[in-house]
Design a protein around this motif. Structure first.
Motif, PDB file in Angstrom:
ATOM      1  N   MET A 198       0.779  -1.202   0.090  1.00  0.00           N
ATOM      2  CA  MET A 198       0.147  -0.098  -0.065  1.00  0.00           C
ATOM      3  C   MET A 198       0.888   1.318  -0.056  1.00  0.00           C
ATOM      4  O   MET A 198       0.498   2.374   0.079  1.00  0.00           O
ATOM      5  CB  MET A 198      -0.742   0.015   1.324  1.00  0.00           C
ATOM      6  CG  MET A 198      -2.171   0.173   1.069  1.00  0.00           C
ATOM      7  SD  MET A 198      -2.972  -0.270  -0.365  1.00  0.00           S
ATOM      8  CE  MET A 198      -3.716   1.407  -0.846  1.00  0.00           C
ATOM      9  N   ALA A 199       2.214   1.054   0.083  1.00  0.00           N
ATOM     10  CA  ALA A 199       2.960   2.283   0.408  1.00  0.00           C
ATOM     11  C   ALA A 199       3.033   2.978  -0.782  1.00  0.00           C
ATOM     12  O   ALA A 199       2.896   2.446  -1.957  1.00  0.00           O
ATOM     13  CB  ALA A 199       4.455   1.574   0.646  1.00  0.00           C
ATOM     14  N   ASN A 200       3.028   4.425  -0.692  1.00  0.00           N
ATOM     15  CA  ASN A 200       3.311   5.248  -1.753  1.00  0.00           C
ATOM     16  C   ASN A 200       4.542   5.936  -1.719  1.00  0.00           C
ATOM     17  O   ASN A 200       4.732   6.797  -0.841  1.00  0.00           O
ATOM     18  CB  ASN A 200       2.027   6.312  -1.439  1.00  0.00           C
ATOM     19  CG  ASN A 200       2.110   7.419  -2.498  1.00  0.00           C
ATOM     20  OD1 ASN A 200       2.809   7.181  -3.575  1.00  0.00           O
ATOM     21  ND2 ASN A 200       1.318   8.507  -2.133  1.00  0.00           N
ATOM     22  N   LEU A 236      -5.468  13.421   0.426  1.00  0.00           N
ATOM     23  CA  LEU A 236      -5.627  13.172   1.727  1.00  0.00           C
ATOM     24  C   LEU A 236      -4.631  13.775   2.726  1.00  0.00           C
ATOM     25  O   LEU A 236      -4.970  14.062   3.683  1.00  0.00           O
ATOM     26  CB  LEU A 236      -5.452  11.450   2.071  1.00  0.00           C
ATOM     27  CG  LEU A 236      -5.547  11.214   3.142  1.00  0.00           C
ATOM     28  CD1 LEU A 236      -6.937  11.043   3.892  1.00  0.00           C
ATOM     29  CD2 LEU A 236      -5.098   9.520   3.326  1.00  0.00           C
ATOM     30  N   LEU A 237      -3.285  13.702   2.163  1.00  0.00           N
ATOM     31  CA  LEU A 237      -2.287  14.194   3.108  1.00  0.00           C
ATOM     32  C   LEU A 237      -2.576  15.785   3.393  1.00  0.00           C
ATOM     33  O   LEU A 237      -2.575  16.404   4.388  1.00  0.00           O
ATOM     34  CB  LEU A 237      -0.901  14.051   2.660  1.00  0.00           C
ATOM     35  CG  LEU A 237       0.116  13.693   3.652  1.00  0.00           C
ATOM     36  CD1 LEU A 237      -0.201  12.691   4.444  1.00  0.00           C
ATOM     37  CD2 LEU A 237       1.490  13.721   2.945  1.00  0.00           C
ATOM     38  N   LEU A 254      -5.185  16.363   5.640  1.00  0.00           N
ATOM     39  CA  LEU A 254      -4.950  16.331   6.935  1.00  0.00           C
ATOM     40  C   LEU A 254      -4.207  17.495   7.565  1.00  0.00           C
ATOM     41  O   LEU A 254      -4.414  17.738   8.698  1.00  0.00           O
ATOM     42  CB  LEU A 254      -4.084  14.897   7.060  1.00  0.00           C
ATOM     43  CG  LEU A 254      -4.729  13.577   7.016  1.00  0.00           C
ATOM     44  CD1 LEU A 254      -3.661  12.581   6.891  1.00  0.00           C
ATOM     45  CD2 LEU A 254      -5.726  13.395   8.139  1.00  0.00           C
ATOM     46  N   VAL A 312      -5.087  20.383  10.705  1.00  0.00           N
ATOM     47  CA  VAL A 312      -4.261  20.880  11.727  1.00  0.00           C
ATOM     48  C   VAL A 312      -4.610  22.060  11.822  1.00  0.00           C
ATOM     49  O   VAL A 312      -4.534  22.490  12.878  1.00  0.00           O
ATOM     50  CB  VAL A 312      -2.843  20.179  11.441  1.00  0.00           C
ATOM     51  CG1 VAL A 312      -1.912  20.975  12.578  1.00  0.00           C
ATOM     52  CG2 VAL A 312      -2.668  19.110  11.585  1.00  0.00           C
ATOM     53  N   LEU A 331      -7.956  22.831  13.329  1.00  0.00           N
ATOM     54  CA  LEU A 331      -7.895  22.754  14.785  1.00  0.00           C
ATOM     55  C   LEU A 331      -7.269  23.861  15.880  1.00  0.00           C
ATOM     56  O   LEU A 331      -7.744  24.074  16.662  1.00  0.00           O
ATOM     57  CB  LEU A 331      -7.214  21.215  15.088  1.00  0.00           C
ATOM     58  CG  LEU A 331      -7.075  21.082  16.609  1.00  0.00           C
ATOM     59  CD1 LEU A 331      -8.615  20.307  16.996  1.00  0.00           C
ATOM     60  CD2 LEU A 331      -6.040  19.486  16.523  1.00  0.00           C
ATOM     61  N   LEU A 390      -9.565  26.469  15.921  1.00  0.00           N
ATOM     62  CA  LEU A 390     -10.509  26.381  16.955  1.00  0.00           C
ATOM     63  C   LEU A 390     -10.176  26.368  18.499  1.00  0.00           C
ATOM     64  O   LEU A 390     -10.933  26.928  19.163  1.00  0.00           O
ATOM     65  CB  LEU A 390     -11.113  24.990  16.635  1.00  0.00           C
ATOM     66  CG  LEU A 390     -12.124  24.832  15.459  1.00  0.00           C
ATOM     67  CD1 LEU A 390     -12.577  23.195  15.383  1.00  0.00           C
ATOM     68  CD2 LEU A 390     -13.537  25.358  15.871  1.00  0.00           C
ATOM     69  N   ILE A 391      -8.998  25.840  18.673  1.00  0.00           N
ATOM     70  CA  ILE A 391      -8.560  26.155  19.993  1.00  0.00           C
ATOM     71  C   ILE A 391      -8.197  27.510  20.412  1.00  0.00           C
ATOM     72  O   ILE A 391      -8.733  28.071  21.336  1.00  0.00           O
ATOM     73  CB  ILE A 391      -7.128  25.261  20.322  1.00  0.00           C
ATOM     74  CG1 ILE A 391      -7.589  23.871  20.034  1.00  0.00           C
ATOM     75  CG2 ILE A 391      -6.546  25.806  21.251  1.00  0.00           C
ATOM     76  CD1 ILE A 391      -6.204  22.853  20.051  1.00  0.00           C
ATOM     77  N   ILE A 426     -11.944  28.985  20.829  1.00  0.00           N
ATOM     78  CA  ILE A 426     -12.446  28.649  22.127  1.00  0.00           C
ATOM     79  C   ILE A 426     -11.949  29.257  23.363  1.00  0.00           C
ATOM     80  O   ILE A 426     -12.567  29.785  24.204  1.00  0.00           O
ATOM     81  CB  ILE A 426     -12.490  26.953  22.101  1.00  0.00           C
ATOM     82  CG1 ILE A 426     -13.400  26.516  20.967  1.00  0.00           C
ATOM     83  CG2 ILE A 426     -13.016  26.580  23.469  1.00  0.00           C
ATOM     84  CD1 ILE A 426     -13.490  25.124  20.749  1.00  0.00           C
ATOM     85  N   THR A 427     -10.573  29.273  23.299  1.00  0.00           N
ATOM     86  CA  THR A 427     -10.137  30.127  24.313  1.00  0.00           C
ATOM     87  C   THR A 427     -10.392  31.595  24.600  1.00  0.00           C
ATOM     88  O   THR A 427     -10.507  31.850  25.840  1.00  0.00           O
ATOM     89  CB  THR A 427      -8.365  29.928  24.228  1.00  0.00           C
ATOM     90  OG1 THR A 427      -8.138  28.691  23.935  1.00  0.00           O
ATOM     91  CG2 THR A 427      -7.756  30.586  25.467  1.00  0.00           C
ATOM     92  N   ILE A 440     -13.186  32.543  23.838  1.00  0.00           N
ATOM     93  CA  ILE A 440     -14.643  32.569  24.383  1.00  0.00           C
ATOM     94  C   ILE A 440     -14.370  32.878  25.819  1.00  0.00           C
ATOM     95  O   ILE A 440     -15.305  33.581  26.536  1.00  0.00           O
ATOM     96  CB  ILE A 440     -15.470  31.244  24.268  1.00  0.00           C
ATOM     97  CG1 ILE A 440     -15.516  31.316  22.551  1.00  0.00           C
ATOM     98  CG2 ILE A 440     -16.828  31.286  25.003  1.00  0.00           C
ATOM     99  CD1 ILE A 440     -16.214  29.885  22.276  1.00  0.00           C
TER     100      ILE A 440
END
Lengths: 94, 536
Positions: free
Chosen positions: A1-3, A68-69, A72, A76, A79, A82-83, A86-87, A89
């Motif tokens: 499966m390795a690319n 996909l990469l 991904l 990040v 995320l 969002l952090i 939210i902080t 808030i």
């Protein structure tokens, strides 16, 4: 499966990106001599973000990786945003 | 798939003669299986030290007032217990031990992507562990902040906070590098035919965990560096007298430390997901739901840290928002529990020791999870915050969850790791003693917590003594069960019967190769043509 496919970026492309990064660095420094008020931080962050995008895309080869990469790595940053939101808030309403 | 028969001369990884001999063949090993075992021996050692410290606390609490130690010693003991158990046992536990050993095998690979980096991660882990132990022995005395190192107390206490936080910082690198290695391994080294959605579910859990390790651990690293900077140079990050904000420390600390709970529990869920289909001889129910729920837990788990801070002075809006998110994160966990139970339905259940531990995990995790919802709700959290209710909830999740899953994993994969079998009867007795001791130890703490017994207190009013005595007795029973369990496993490794390749009739790849595996796991690269949980 390795690319294991690899991609070689042409030197001329890398050199152009390097020049662009240097120009953006000079721009970041020179912008401090203008009085842009609250926009100063926003503009410098925008420049820094652009530089990060260029480094990730060309020097770290993300531009040539699978979707996909790229998703991904994009998640990040979502995320991270969002952090921060939210902080604030807490900080904004305390 | 490989059929488990060797075409070339078979030499197990334990007998393989590499470049080095004796102890150096372990210290300089790059074989993922040997590195997994190295982590396991270290982690079990730290676990027993932590358990003894826990037992000392229970002896101290057997009666009000001073029993066997002074208050300052008690503060040091619970801090060291926390640092050992969190940073050196439960965070690396399943991922570093069973992840290292079984991830490459389960995806049909020879090793992880970066074997030398893997060895380096192990060395860093040992270096960080030595620093953590050293922090207890240096002249300023053991840190007394608890494992949470809350500012501003941690910026001003005269104890060895710098060394302890530096140790946690170093240990974090081990976690980051292991996570990185696992992500690349899963992306790059799956066997031909193994797509993401026919990969076994333990690798799925490790994949979700690895992302948390990679993304969250740097945050605690920088936070601890900020704390060290505050102590050394009085910068003013967290200390209000210097213009700092102590809540900033709590935010940063929990942005890492809450996802760290999922670093502990996600691989545990992965282990249980492997064990249940094997001992029910039935395909896992809801494969995709379990796989995606691992990612959902990892993702949403990043956003709920504020439920540790309801009473800290955080804004009202943040409190209800974190409460809402906390209730959302319970959903994917509940999906997993539903799927495990549904897998058992009409299965051919074979109650062997790994299955007993897996069942206990589900039982204890449900108690830990539902009491977690009480803590996630602002109104009830304010009532029980910083009481022994939190201690009980936390131990039901971390020990009842990760701990019991670790015991389940070691009983499940022991025949594969050592090529020997252990005594079932003795293992069942040990399980019974551990399960009884665990519940006696922690359940009374829910009750006295609701009644107002604070956590981390050296002393208490007489009204709590009966529950404290029951809890202390439970501690002794639990430790005696643990000793019996480890004795049984050591006896099995030394004198047990030879294990066949597939003693449990499992369907995943590790059961298709000899016990113990050869150095490169597979004689020829397996080709995957069916789902991992195929049972007739």
């Amino acid at each position: 499966m390795a690319n294991n496919s690899s991609h070689t970026t042409e030197y001329v492309v890398l050199a152009r990106v390097l020049l662009l990064l240097m120009f953006l660095t000079i721009l970041t420094i020179s912008i401090t001599s203008y009085h842009l008020g609250a926009f100063t931080v926003a503009i410098t962050l925008l420049i820094a973000g652009t530089k990060g995008y260029l480094v990730l895309s060309y020097f770290m080869h993300l531009k040539y990786e699978s979707l996909l990469l790229r998703i991904l790595v994009g998640m990040v940053f979502v995320l991270f945003a969002l952090i921060i939101v939210i902080t604030f808030i807490d900080y904004a309403y305390r | 798939m490989s059929n488990g028969t060797s075409k070339i001369e078979y030499v197990s990884y334990l007998e393989h003669q590499g470049k080095y001999e004796g102890i150096f063949s372990w210290i300089f090993a790059t074989d993922h299986k040997r590195i997994g075992l190295l982590y396991m021996y270290a982690i079990i050692t730290f676990f027993f030290i932590g358990a003894i410290l826990g037992l000392l606390m229970k002896i101290e609490l057997i009666a009000p007032g001073e029993t066997i130690m002074k208050p300052q010693v008690y503060n040091g003991v619970f801090t060291l217990h926390g640092i050992l158990m969190i940073f050196m046992v439960v965070i690396p536990g399943l991922s570093a031990v069973f992840g290292n050993f079984f991830l490459p095998i389960l995806i049909g690979a020879k090793d992880v992507s970066f074997p030398k980096l893997n060895r380096f991660s192990w060395w860093i882990f040992i270096a960080g562990s030595i620093m953590a132990v050293a922090s207890q022995l240096m002249k300023d005395g053991p840190p007394d902040t608890g494992w949470t190192f809350y500012a501003p107390y941690s910026t001003s206490t005269g104890t060895n906070v710098i060394m302890a936080t530096a140790a946690a910082f170093v240990l974090g690198f081990s976690s980051i590098l292991t996570g990185l290695n696992f992500i690349v391994t899963i992306h790059q080294m799956r066997a031909p035919g193994m797509k993401f959605f026919n990969m076994p579910l333990f690798p799925w859990a490790l994949y979700a965990t690895a992302w948390i390790q990679l993304l969250a651990t740097p945050i605690i690293g920088i936070t601890l560096l900020m704390l060290i900077g505050e102590r050394l140079f009085a910068i003013g990050f967290f200390d209000p007298t210097l213009g700092g904000d102590p809540l900033l420390f709590q935010h940063l600390f929990w942005i890492y430390s809450h996802p760290a709970v999922y670093v502990m529990i996600l691989p545990a869920m992965g282990v249980i997901t492997e064990i249940i289909p094997t001992f029910c001889q039935k395909q896992i129910y809801g494969y995709k739901a379990i796989a995606i729920s691992s990612l959902a837990i990892a993702g949403v788990g990043f956003l709920v840290w504020g439920h540790h801070m309801y009473t800290s002075g955080m804004s009202e809006n943040a409190r209800w928002f974190f409460s809402l998110l906390t209730f959302i994160v319970a959903v994917p966990s509940a999906i997993k529990v539903f799927n495990w139970i549904s897998t058992m339905y009409k299965g051919s259940i074979d109650v062997k020791p790994p299955f007993l531990y897996a069942l206990s995990f589900i039982f204890l995790f449900i108690i830990g999870g539902t009491t977690g919802l009480l803590l996630g709700s602002v109104a009830t959290n304010v009532q029980v915050h910083d009481t022994s209710f939190v201690v009980a909830h936390f131990h039901y999740i971390v020990f009842g969850g990760m701990g019991f899953a670790f015991f389940a994993a070691i009983h499940y994969w022991f025949p594969k790791m050592y090529g020997k079998m252990y005594d079932y009867k003795r293992a069942n007795i040990a399980w019974g003693i551990i399960f009884l001791g665990f519940n006696l130890l922690y359940f009374p703490q829910f009750i006295i917590g609701i009644e107002g017994m604070p956590r981390r207190y050296f002393d208490y009013p007489i009204q709590f003594q009966t529950s404290q005595i029951i809890s202390s007795i439970g501690g002794f029973i639990l430790v005696s069960g643990l000793i019996l369990m480890v004795f049984n496993l050591i006896q099995g490794a030394r004198k047990g019967k030879l294990a066949p390749a597939n003693p449990w009739n499992g369907s995943t790849l590790e059961w298709q190769i000899p016990s113990p595996p050869s150095l490169e796991n597979f004689d020829e690269e397996p080709v995957i043509k069916k789902n991992p949980y195929y049972y007739k």
